[in-house]
Design a protein around this motif. Structure first.
Motif, short mmCIF file in Angstrom:
data_model
loop_
_atom_site.label_atom_id
_atom_site.label_comp_id
_atom_site.label_asym_id
_atom_site.label_seq_id
_atom_site.Cartn_x
_atom_site.Cartn_y
_atom_site.Cartn_z
N LEU A 225 4.23 -10.90 -13.50
CA LEU A 225 3.84 -10.25 -12.25
C LEU A 225 2.34 -10.24 -11.99
O LEU A 225 1.93 -10.14 -10.83
N ALA A 226 1.53 -10.28 -13.03
CA ALA A 226 0.09 -10.04 -12.83
C ALA A 226 -0.75 -10.98 -13.66
O ALA A 226 -0.27 -11.63 -14.60
N ARG A 227 -2.03 -11.05 -13.30
CA ARG A 227 -3.02 -11.85 -14.01
C ARG A 227 -4.20 -10.95 -14.37
O ARG A 227 -4.39 -9.88 -13.78
N PRO A 228 -5.02 -11.34 -15.35
CA PRO A 228 -6.17 -10.51 -15.73
C PRO A 228 -7.00 -10.11 -14.51
O PRO A 228 -7.31 -10.94 -13.65
N GLY A 229 -7.35 -8.84 -14.43
CA GLY A 229 -8.12 -8.31 -13.32
C GLY A 229 -7.26 -7.69 -12.24
O GLY A 229 -7.76 -6.93 -11.40
N ASP A 230 -5.94 -8.01 -12.21
CA ASP A 230 -5.05 -7.42 -11.22
C ASP A 230 -4.83 -5.95 -11.51
O ASP A 230 -5.04 -5.47 -12.63
N CYS A 231 -4.37 -5.23 -10.49
CA CYS A 231 -4.12 -3.79 -10.59
C CYS A 231 -2.64 -3.52 -10.78
O CYS A 231 -1.79 -4.15 -10.14
N VAL A 232 -2.33 -2.58 -11.65
CA VAL A 232 -0.97 -2.07 -11.83
C VAL A 232 -1.03 -0.55 -11.73
O VAL A 232 -1.93 0.07 -12.31
N LEU A 233 -0.09 0.05 -11.02
CA LEU A 233 -0.04 1.49 -10.87
C LEU A 233 0.91 2.10 -11.91
O LEU A 233 1.84 1.46 -12.37
N LEU B 170 -5.48 -0.47 -14.74
CA LEU B 170 -4.41 0.51 -14.65
C LEU B 170 -4.90 1.70 -13.82
O LEU B 170 -5.89 2.34 -14.17
N ILE B 171 -4.21 1.98 -12.73
CA ILE B 171 -4.58 3.08 -11.83
C ILE B 171 -3.48 4.13 -11.86
O ILE B 171 -2.31 3.83 -11.59
N GLY B 172 -3.86 5.36 -12.21
CA GLY B 172 -2.89 6.44 -12.25
C GLY B 172 -2.67 7.06 -10.89
O GLY B 172 -3.62 7.30 -10.14
N VAL B 173 -1.41 7.32 -10.56
CA VAL B 173 -1.04 7.96 -9.30
C VAL B 173 -0.88 9.46 -9.57
O VAL B 173 -0.20 9.85 -10.53
N PRO B 174 -1.48 10.32 -8.75
CA PRO B 174 -1.37 11.77 -8.96
C PRO B 174 0.08 12.23 -9.03
O PRO B 174 0.96 11.68 -8.36
N MET B 175 0.31 13.27 -9.86
CA MET B 175 1.65 13.77 -10.12
C MET B 175 1.74 15.26 -9.85
O MET B 175 0.73 15.96 -9.85
N ASP B 176 2.97 15.72 -9.67
CA ASP B 176 3.26 17.14 -9.78
C ASP B 176 4.39 17.29 -10.78
O ASP B 176 4.69 16.35 -11.54
N LEU C 57 1.22 7.59 -3.75
CA LEU C 57 1.61 6.22 -4.08
C LEU C 57 1.28 5.28 -2.92
O LEU C 57 0.72 4.19 -3.13
N GLU C 58 1.59 5.70 -1.73
CA GLU C 58 1.31 4.85 -0.57
C GLU C 58 -0.19 4.62 -0.41
O GLU C 58 -0.63 3.49 -0.14
N VAL C 59 -0.98 5.66 -0.61
CA VAL C 59 -2.44 5.50 -0.52
C VAL C 59 -2.93 4.53 -1.60
O VAL C 59 -3.77 3.67 -1.34
N ALA C 60 -2.41 4.66 -2.80
CA ALA C 60 -2.82 3.78 -3.90
C ALA C 60 -2.45 2.33 -3.62
O ALA C 60 -3.21 1.41 -3.95
N ILE C 61 -1.30 2.12 -3.02
CA ILE C 61 -0.90 0.75 -2.67
C ILE C 61 -1.86 0.16 -1.64
O ILE C 61 -2.33 -0.99 -1.77
#
Length: 456
Positions: A178-186, A206-212, A221-225
């Protein structure tokens, strides 16, 4: 053997397996002794009311388990059984990785006997199992995987199913697709530490999505995308490691709605889904066309097998996963696959799963009684508690004071995707730590927290 017909009928298994089980149980109960001669197959068939072929298969099964031996012209005889204590290697018994969140280890004698019987039966094919084989399992292994996956409501075509060398290798293979070096994964803001290491190894952002308390926030999630244009989303939605939370069904549907709008692939890590008796359906059930599902066996059967049952989003994706697994590790161990397949088909795997479920609930109850000096989050079927340290207690100090104890303690920073916080620690309750030692160990932990808080 008078009670065999009733035992065979009540077992719920194929009759030939039930016959072998009767032999094994009677040997264990000393009803059958080494050297005893079993009735001829046709005579036993008449005695217990089954056909000759069924008895023949039952004897063959018992032979494969090392229970009996047959000699032409002489008959079939019970073999001596070597006890587990005679063959156990103490050096292996002491092996233990406290950094991993392991399930409680089986202790029930009947269950252990079943496990050993399956292992003995597999040894009959040992030479065949030392060959190179398919990277994603043979037909019989995929069929067993399909049976196991159906317990989570998943019934994919076999061309989407793979038997893989563990969840880690599967995550690695999928990410290379799915990804290559430098790509983002949530992922979750607090996520599985193993996934963090894999992403770092591949050079992914690696980008963390805020949780409750119910999981990642769909709006976030939509904002992060929109902001990061990720290649994939990784989630561990059932008994989340380390927080033990369970994403409820309505939140799962909200997340998959966002995924579908942006056609974002999901890597669903369902490591604990089979342990929970009433887990929500996997997200793969509501977004199969986008989900790479991983049902690891480490938490519900045994980590040492290094196996997972994975489902690709499509047959074409399944082919790509096969190539990915081949590149990462060639194949899953055929010996491990044969053991897992055997245990799934004869019901042993389900008994292991049920033991883990029951034992974990007992251990969580012990933890609730023993830990009073700090608040923690837990679930009755989780293998750990997520403990919040008092303000004056540092994770480093607690880990230092507990270094001579056989219990796994991992700081919050190991799970955080951004920043460095250690206000929480994961305390593991399973692994080789015996239940009888758990109250004393957790009481010692509780006392250390109290002393450190007092000193601070």
């Amino acid at each position: 053997m008078d009670n065999w017909p009733h035992r065979i009928e009540q077992s719920g298994k194929p009759r030939y397996l039930a016959i072998a089980d009767c032999i094994a149980q009677d040997m264990k109960d000393r009803v059958l002794l080494p050297g005893d001669r079993l009735p001829p197959q046709r005579k036993l068939a008449d005695m217990i009311g089954v056909d000759f072929t069924t008895v023949s298969r039952g004897y063959t099964e018992a032979i494969s388990r090392g229970l009996i031996e047959s000699h032409v012209g002489r008959g079939t005889f019970v073999l001596p059984q070597q006890t587990f204590s005679e063959i156990s290697d103490e050096r292996r018994a002491l092996a233990n990785d406290l950094t991993m969140n392991a399930p409680p280890e089986p202790t029930d004698p009947d269950l252990l006997e079943r496990m050993r019987a399956g292992l003995s039966a597999v040894s009959n094919d040992l030479v065949h199992l030392l060959r190179y084989q398919s990277p994603i399992g043979g037909e019989i292994d995929k069929e067993a995987a399909s049976i196991w996956l159906s317990m989570r409501g998943l019934v994919p075509n076999l061309d989407r199913v793979a038997v893989t060398p563990g969840a880690h290798a599967t995550m690695l293979a999928i990410l290379t697709i799915l990804a290559r070096p430098g790509d983002c994964v949530l992922c979750e803001d607090v996520t599985y530490a193993g996934f963090k290491k894999i992403a770092a190894q591949l050079g992914l952002r690696l980008i963390g999505v805020p949780m409750d308390a119910d999981g990642i926030l769909p709006d976030a999630l939509e904002v992060a995308i929109q902001t990061h244009h990720p290649k994939a989303l990784y989630l561990n939605p059932t008994l989340h490691n380390p927080t033990t939370m369970i994403v409820p069904q309505d939140r799962r549907l909200e997340i998959t709605d966002v995924m579908k709008r942006y056609e974002l692939p999901l890597i669903e890590d369902d490591a604990y889904g089979f342990v929970l008796p009433d887990a929500p359906p996997p997200m793969a059930a509501s977004a199969p066309e986008l989900t790479w599902y991983i049902g690891g066996l480490a938490k519900c059967i045994g980590a040492g097998l290094r196996l997972a049952y994975a489902i690709a989003p499509s047959a074409r994706a399944g082919f790509a996963m096969e190539n990915g697994i081949r590149a990462v590790s060639v194949m899953a161990s055929p010996v491990s696959m044969a053991i897992a397949t055997r245990w799934v088909l004869d019901g042993t795997a389900d008994q292991i799963r049920r033991f883990i479920r029951k034992e974990t609930a007992i251990r969580q109850s012990i933890a609730a009684d023993a830990i009073t000096e700090a608040a923690f989050i837990a679930h009755p079927h989780a293998f750990n508690v997520w403990l919040r340290l008092p303000e004056t207690v540092t994770c480093a100090a607690l880990m230092s004071n507990m270094s001579n104890q056989q219990i796994g303690i991992t700081p919050e920073s190991a799970f955080r995707t951004m920043g460095h916080q250690d206000r929480f620690v994961r305390i593991c309750l399973g692994g080789r730590l015996p239940r009888k030692n758990l109250p004393q160990t957790l009481t010692h932990l509780n006392n250390q927290i109290w002393q450190l808080a007092k000193a601070g």
